[in-house]
Design a protein around this motif. Structure first.
Motif, PDB file in Angstrom:
ATOM      1  N   ARG A 280       0.825  -1.220   0.000  1.00 19.72           N
ATOM      2  CA  ARG A 280       0.000   0.000   0.000  1.00 19.72           C
ATOM      3  C   ARG A 280       0.854   1.263   0.000  1.00 19.72           C
ATOM      4  O   ARG A 280       0.391   2.328  -0.397  1.00 19.72           O
ATOM      5  CB  ARG A 280      -0.935  -0.002   1.202  1.00 19.72           C
ATOM      6  N   ARG A 281       2.085   1.154   0.450  1.00 20.38           N
ATOM      7  CA  ARG A 281       2.971   2.324   0.471  1.00 20.38           C
ATOM      8  C   ARG A 281       3.518   2.659  -0.911  1.00 20.38           C
ATOM      9  O   ARG A 281       3.982   3.778  -1.133  1.00 20.38           O
ATOM     10  CB  ARG A 281       4.139   2.076   1.427  1.00 20.38           C
TER      11      ARG A 281
ATOM     12  N   LYS B 262      -5.381   3.893   0.881  1.00 18.88           N
ATOM     13  CA  LYS B 262      -4.813   3.749   2.223  1.00 18.88           C
ATOM     14  C   LYS B 262      -5.785   2.945   3.076  1.00 18.88           C
ATOM     15  O   LYS B 262      -6.996   3.116   2.977  1.00 18.88           O
ATOM     16  CB  LYS B 262      -4.576   5.126   2.843  1.00 18.88           C
TER      17      LYS B 262
END
Length: 335
Positions: A67-68, A75
């Motif tokens: 997700r980063r 998010k």
């Protein structure tokens, strides 16, 4: 039998207390508090499904790393980071992509399940997310090989399976999630020097860029693991010489090259922690196995990020400076 089990999961109400956790509350927690909350969630799901908590933690940690770096993933709203696309959750033919009725989701072949007993299968609910993935794993069995097969079927990528398997081994060994520390890769009291060299041109073996930072030091200065991780690669590379590759819990691959030798006990599959000696500074590489001395002794330190499809190098210099500063602060404090 598997189909009957899945049907019972939908029909029989669970004994979970509905979650009151909110995104706003998540933002107020410290990292240590988040770790504690996540561990409670993993262990709660473990009691219902018999999937060991560290398997759930490993998948969730891997997906948190994705997700980063993956732009098309939102998010996470709560603490759990495992991502299901709308069609995965509600079923590929379900016309209602925001469906949360478990029976309807089941009829359309969706994965979404009610994990907290509130009658809804909410893809943004931590307990629903983790319970759903645990039930998916449970269909394959309960040993390590079953786990690897389930992950392969889900992700269709051997590298992903290996990364998650490594995460699980680390969590199983330490028994908790608070494994975020980093250290500088050489002893701070040793004589060393470095500058930002990532992206510089290299000519040996063909034109290429320098994918790391060179830290110059004397022969046989100890080289330390910068993070908690697992050794993925150890051995000879004609560019890097004697080198070690370690995967950390952020899915980042740490590359230590040009070593003069390895620390005893460091093998592929070895779990390491920050500050643990893994090898020694040398000048190996740029030739056949055993080649030494074609350049001054130094540690080549590289960092590579995984996005679920491929890996790419990024500049380790800012991380090195940060770990170095923190290390000197701790030395001043006598720690």
């Amino acid at each position: 039998m598997k189909q009957i089990l899945l049907s019972l999961v939908i029909i029989i109400p669970l004994c979970f207390v509905p979650s009151t956790f909110t995104a706003a509350a998540e933002e107020e927690l410290t990292l240590e508090e988040k770790d504690a909350e996540r561990l409670n969630l993993y262990k709660k799901v473990e009691t219902l499904t018999n999937i060991p908590w560290y398997y759930l933690a490993a998948v969730d940690t891997y997906e948190r790393g994705l997700r980063r770096v993956v732009k098309d993933r939102p998010k996470e709203i709560g603490l759990a980071s495992i991502f299901f696309s709308p069609s995965q959750w509600v079923g590929p033919l379900n016309p209602k992509l925001d469906e949360q009725e478990p029976l309807s989701i089941s009829m359309f072949g969706g994965l979404g399940l009610d994990g907290d007993g509130d009658g809804l299968a909410d893809p943004n609910n931590d307990e629903d997310i983790l319970y759903t993935f645990a039930r998916y794993l449970e269909q394959y069995g309960f040993n390590k090989e079953d786990f690897r097969i389930a992950l392969w079927d889900y992700y269709q990528r051997e590298q992903t399976v290996s990364i998650i398997d490594g995460h699980a081994s680390i969590y199983e060994k330490y028994g908790h999630l608070n494994l975020h520390d980093h250290v500088f890769p050489l002893p701070l009291r040793s004589n060393y020097s470095y500058r930002s060299t990532w992206g510089d041109r290299r000519g040996w073996g063909g034109r290429r860029i320098h994918e790391g930072t060179d830290i110059f030091a004397g022969y046989n200065v100890p080289v330390k693991s910068t993070a908690y991780g697992i050794v993925e690669i150890k051995g000879w590379n004609m560019y890097g010489g004697w080198r070690v590759g370690i995967r950390d819990l952020d899915n980042i691959y740490h590359y230590y090259a040009h070593l003069s030798g390895f620390e005893k006990g460091i093998e592929e599959g070895t779990i390491v922690e920050p500050g643990q000696v893994i090898g020694y500074v040398g000048s190996s590489g740029y030739g056949k196995a055993g080649t030494q001395g074609k350049f001054p002794p130094h540690l080549h330190y590289g960092m590579y990020r995984d996005n679920g499809y491929t890996e790419w190098s990024f500049d380790p210099y800012p991380s090195l400076k940060s770990w170095e500063r923190k290390g000197f602060q701790l030395l001043k404090q006598g720690k």
